[in-house]
Every structure is written in structure tokens, then in C-alpha cells.
Design an enzyme around this catalytic site. Structure first.
Site, PDB file in Angstrom:
ATOM      1  N   LYS A  51       0.846  -1.187   0.000  1.00 18.39           N
ATOM      2  CA  LYS A  51       0.000   0.000   0.000  1.00 18.39           C
ATOM      3  C   LYS A  51       0.883   1.239   0.000  1.00 18.39           C
ATOM      4  CE  LYS A  51      -2.182   1.798   3.745  1.00 18.39           C
ATOM      5  NZ  LYS A  51      -1.992   3.258   3.763  1.00 18.39           N
ATOM      6  N   ASP A  77      -3.367   4.198  -2.217  1.00 23.67           N
ATOM      7  CA  ASP A  77      -4.245   4.729  -1.158  1.00 23.67           C
ATOM      8  C   ASP A  77      -4.226   6.253  -1.181  1.00 23.67           C
ATOM      9  OD1 ASP A  77      -5.702   5.038   1.200  1.00 23.67           O
ATOM     10  OD2 ASP A  77      -3.979   4.623   2.497  1.00 23.67           O
ATOM     11  N   LYS A  79      -7.176   8.130  -1.556  1.00 25.63           N
ATOM     12  CA  LYS A  79      -8.444   8.604  -0.954  1.00 25.63           C
ATOM     13  C   LYS A  79      -8.966   9.855  -1.648  1.00 25.63           C
ATOM     14  CE  LYS A  79      -7.411   6.976   3.771  1.00 25.63           C
ATOM     15  NZ  LYS A  79      -5.954   6.726   3.747  1.00 25.63           N
ATOM     16  N   ASP A  82     -13.413  14.851  -4.340  1.00 27.67           N
ATOM     17  CA  ASP A  82     -13.475  16.123  -5.064  1.00 27.67           C
ATOM     18  C   ASP A  82     -14.746  16.097  -5.895  1.00 27.67           C
ATOM     19  OD1 ASP A  82     -12.693  18.544  -6.456  1.00 27.67           O
ATOM     20  OD2 ASP A  82     -10.613  18.049  -5.963  1.00 27.67           O
ATOM     21  N   ILE A  83     -14.913  17.056  -6.781  1.00 25.59           N
ATOM     22  CA  ILE A  83     -16.099  17.010  -7.643  1.00 25.59           C
ATOM     23  C   ILE A  83     -15.970  15.803  -8.578  1.00 25.59           C
ATOM     24  CG2 ILE A  83     -16.550  19.491  -7.509  1.00 25.59           C
ATOM     25  CD1 ILE A  83     -15.291  19.748 -10.318  1.00 25.59           C
ATOM     26  N   PRO A  84     -17.107  15.287  -9.059  1.00 25.75           N
ATOM     27  CA  PRO A  84     -17.069  14.039  -9.844  1.00 25.75           C
ATOM     28  C   PRO A  84     -16.082  14.057 -11.001  1.00 25.75           C
ATOM     29  CG  PRO A  84     -19.340  14.587  -9.286  1.00 25.75           C
ATOM     30  CD  PRO A  84     -18.494  15.742  -8.813  1.00 25.75           C
ATOM     31  N   THR A 141     -11.018   6.691  10.943  1.00 25.79           N
ATOM     32  CA  THR A 141     -11.002   6.183  12.322  1.00 25.79           C
ATOM     33  C   THR A 141     -10.421   7.204  13.298  1.00 25.79           C
ATOM     34  OG1 THR A 141      -9.001   5.016  11.702  1.00 25.79           O
ATOM     35  CG2 THR A 141     -10.994   3.712  11.863  1.00 25.79           C
ATOM     36  N   ARG A 232       3.736  -1.375  10.438  1.00 29.95           N
ATOM     37  CA  ARG A 232       4.898  -1.498  11.324  1.00 29.95           C
ATOM     38  C   ARG A 232       5.191  -2.888  11.876  1.00 29.95           C
ATOM     39  NH1 ARG A 232       2.779   3.702  14.266  1.00 29.95           N
ATOM     40  NH2 ARG A 232       0.913   2.743  13.405  1.00 29.95           N
TER      41      ARG A 232
HETATM   42  O1  C5P Z   1       1.820   0.582  10.810  1.00 23.89           O
HETATM   43  P1  C5P Z   1       0.351   0.243  10.774  1.00 23.89           P
HETATM   44  O2  C5P Z   1       0.081  -1.248  10.668  1.00 23.89           O
HETATM   45  O3  C5P Z   1      -0.411   0.877  11.907  1.00 23.89           O
HETATM   46  O4  C5P Z   1      -0.144   0.893   9.406  1.00 23.89           O
HETATM   47  C1  C5P Z   1      -1.496   0.873   9.014  1.00 23.89           C
HETATM   48  C2  C5P Z   1      -1.678   1.593   7.712  1.00 23.89           C
HETATM   49  O5  C5P Z   1      -3.073   1.677   7.436  1.00 23.89           O
HETATM   50  C3  C5P Z   1      -1.158   3.021   7.698  1.00 23.89           C
HETATM   51  O6  C5P Z   1      -0.774   3.320   6.349  1.00 23.89           O
HETATM   52  C4  C5P Z   1      -2.364   3.830   8.089  1.00 23.89           C
HETATM   53  O7  C5P Z   1      -2.332   5.134   7.606  1.00 23.89           O
HETATM   54  C5  C5P Z   1      -3.483   3.037   7.405  1.00 23.89           C
HETATM   55  N1  C5P Z   1      -4.807   3.208   7.978  1.00 23.89           N
HETATM   56  C6  C5P Z   1      -5.074   2.961   9.302  1.00 23.89           C
HETATM   57  N2  C5P Z   1      -6.343   3.136   9.790  1.00 23.89           N
HETATM   58  C7  C5P Z   1      -7.315   3.543   8.980  1.00 23.89           C
HETATM   59  C8  C5P Z   1      -7.066   3.790   7.644  1.00 23.89           C
HETATM   60  C9  C5P Z   1      -5.775   3.610   7.165  1.00 23.89           C
HETATM   61  O8  C5P Z   1      -4.195   2.554  10.051  1.00 23.89           O
HETATM   62  N3  C5P Z   1      -8.524   3.668   9.448  1.00 23.89           N
END
Ligand code: C5P
Length: 252
Positions: A51, A77, A79, A82-84, A141, A232
Site C-alpha cells: 500500500k 491509497d 483517498k 473532489d467534484i465528480p 477512524t 509497522r
Molecule cells: O503501521 P500500521 O500497521 O499501523 O499501518 C497501518 C496503515 O493503514 C497506515 O498506512 C495507516 O495510515 C493506514 N490506515 C489505518 N487506519 C485507517 C485507515 C488507514 O491505520 N482507518
């Protein structure tokens, strides 16, 4: 997952279950092209894909992404919201990177979501490439109920997630990105063919870091996750490939 197989099956509903390795996408959260490339080399064959988000993309551009990814499956990723017309154009540009998964914010609304679906379909045809999964981000989140009220949304976050996921599904998207706690209600609300891409994954042996609502890889898959996004626990491990293999073994 063949994410290819699964992509085709988003409309036909039957597909072979993905292997544990195929489910795992590793988050390359770095601006450093060399570091990203090293991780891809170390992890090639032990994970399903990578990703890449705004951090690396903005620092290194599409050519940097190509260099880092070296032909491995890509979840781009970015995300879009914006406008369509603008989102459709951005997705058409994004497909030149041949991603397996792309995403937009569901809160962009029905017209934007339908334009996104159409743009991905047309671009895949024009480029004669596989159509990537188009998934939606529902409620970030990082937002709690008070944050939603601050931006004028009165629904509790859980209800808003379901509302936006149903909207995305009605507009023809393949699935959503969701937190571990949302897997079960979304699976129930949106059915078996709707793709759930899940970050916030922590094997029992790893540090949670700044993630507050985590689940183990196995629990996430048992609850109904299709793709696990892990950063991580793999990228910060002394031996990233060994950490990825350990996760795959726990899923097997
Ligand atoms: O290092 P870690 O496992 O926490 O990375 C999770 C990845 O998923 C990061 O790129 C983070 O920005 C992304 N992410 C997240 N929670 C979300 C959406 C995306 O941790 N709700």
C-alpha cells in the site's frame, strides 16, 4: 488473491479463497524511495502486495511509485474526494500505475461515486488492464462522534459508517476500507461479495504503537476481512520477511 480473481468475482460472487500471503498488503509509510524499494525487495513473494499512500506518492510521484513497487501488486491509497469530474480524471490517471486497489471517500456523494466507478471501468478497458477494486473510505477512524458533530454530522460514527458503506455499494463500488471493529457489522449489512480492506492489524506478538482499536490477523479474517493492511509489525521488524511469514502462518 488473486485480487484478479476476486475482482472478477465481485460481480459473479464465486472465487477461490485467497491464500494467507495474498491477503497481506504492507503499508509503505515512508517518503524515502530507497527504503520503500528495500522493503519491497525484502518482502517480494512473502506478501500479497504493497500500500502506497499520499506520503510516498507526494514525495516521489508516479515514477517513484513505479520504481518502488517494481511490478508488485499495488494498493494506491490516495483517498480521492473532489467534484465528480476531477475524481474521475484522477482515477483515470491513477490506472496508469496498474493498481489492484484504489480508493475514494464515500462522503463525496452518489454522483462522485458513480463517476468513479465509471472512470475505473472505462480506464481499465482503454488501458486493457485488469479493473482494480474501487473501495471507499467511510468515516476516518481518527474521527469520533464529537468530531462528526463538529462537522455537522449528527449520526454516531458506527451508523455513519454503515450508511456510507451502503451508499458505496449502491453506487457500484467493490467494498470499503474499515477498522477491525467494523468488519462484522459491515459483512452483515453488505453481504459476502463486498470487499473489506482492513488496517489496524496487530499480531499478538507485536506492539500496538499508536493504533488503539486493533485485532489480530486471524480474528480479522475470521470476522470477514478480505485484505489485511499491515505496516509497522512487518516494516519495523528486524527481519520483515520473517514477520510477514509468521503472520501468514498464523492465518493458514
Ligand atoms: O503501521 P500500521 O500497521 O499501523 O499501518 C497501518 C496503515 O493503514 C497506515 O498506512 C495507516 O495510515 C493506514 N490506515 C489505518 N487506519 C485507517 C485507515 C488507514 O491505520 N482507518
Amino acid at each position: 488473491m488473486s485480487l484478479a480473481r476476486a475482482s472478477a468475482s465481485a460481480t459473479t460472487s464465486s472465487s477461490a479463497p485467497p491464500s494467507p500471503t495474498e491477503r497481506l498488503f504492507v503499508a509503505l509509510d515512508t517518503q524515502d524511495l530507497e527504503r520503500a524499494g528495500q522493503l519491497v525487495s525484502a518482502l517480494r513473494g512473502t506478501v500479497g502486495g504493497f500500500k502506497i499512500g499520499k506520503e510516498l506518492f507526494t514525495a516521489q510521484g508516479p515514477d517513484g511509485v513505479r520504481a518502488a513497487i517494481g511490478g508488485e501488486p499495488l494498493f494506491l491509497d490516495l483517498k480521492f474526494h473532489d467534484i465528480p469530474t476531477t475524481v474521475a480524471g484522477a482515477l483515470r490517471s491513477a490506472l496508469h500505475l496498474r493498481p489492484r486497489i484504489v480508493n475514494v471517500h464515500a462522503s463525496g456523494g452518489p454522483a462522485m461515486l458513480k463517476a468513479a466507478v465509471e472512470a475505473v471501468r472505462e480506464a481499465a478497458e482503454d488501458l486493457e488492464c485488469e479493473r482494480p477494486w474501487l473501495v471507499a473510505v467511510t468515516v476516518l477512524t481518527s474521527l469520533d462522534d464529537a468530531d462528526l458533530v463538529a462537522v455537522g454530522q449528527d449520526a454516531p460514527a458506527g451508523r455513519q459508517v454503515l450508511r456510507l458503506a451502503r451508499l458505496a455499494q449502491d453506487c457500484g463500488l467493490d467494498g470499503v476500507v474499515c477498522s477491525p471493529r467494523e468488519i462484522a457489522p459491515l459483512r452483515e449489512a453488505c453481504g459476502p461479495g463486498f470487499r473489506l480492506v482492513v488496517p489496524g492489524i496487530r499480531p499478538s506478538w507485536s506492539d500496538s504503537g499508536d493504533q488503539k482499536r486493533v485485532t489480530t490477523p486471524r480474528d480479522a479474517v475470521e470476522a470477514g476481512a478480505d485484505v489485511l493492511v499491515v505496516g509497522r509489525p512487518i516494516t519495523s521488524a528486524d527481519d520483515p520477511a520473517a514477520a510477514a511469514r509468521r503472520i501468514a502462518e498464523e492465518l493458514a
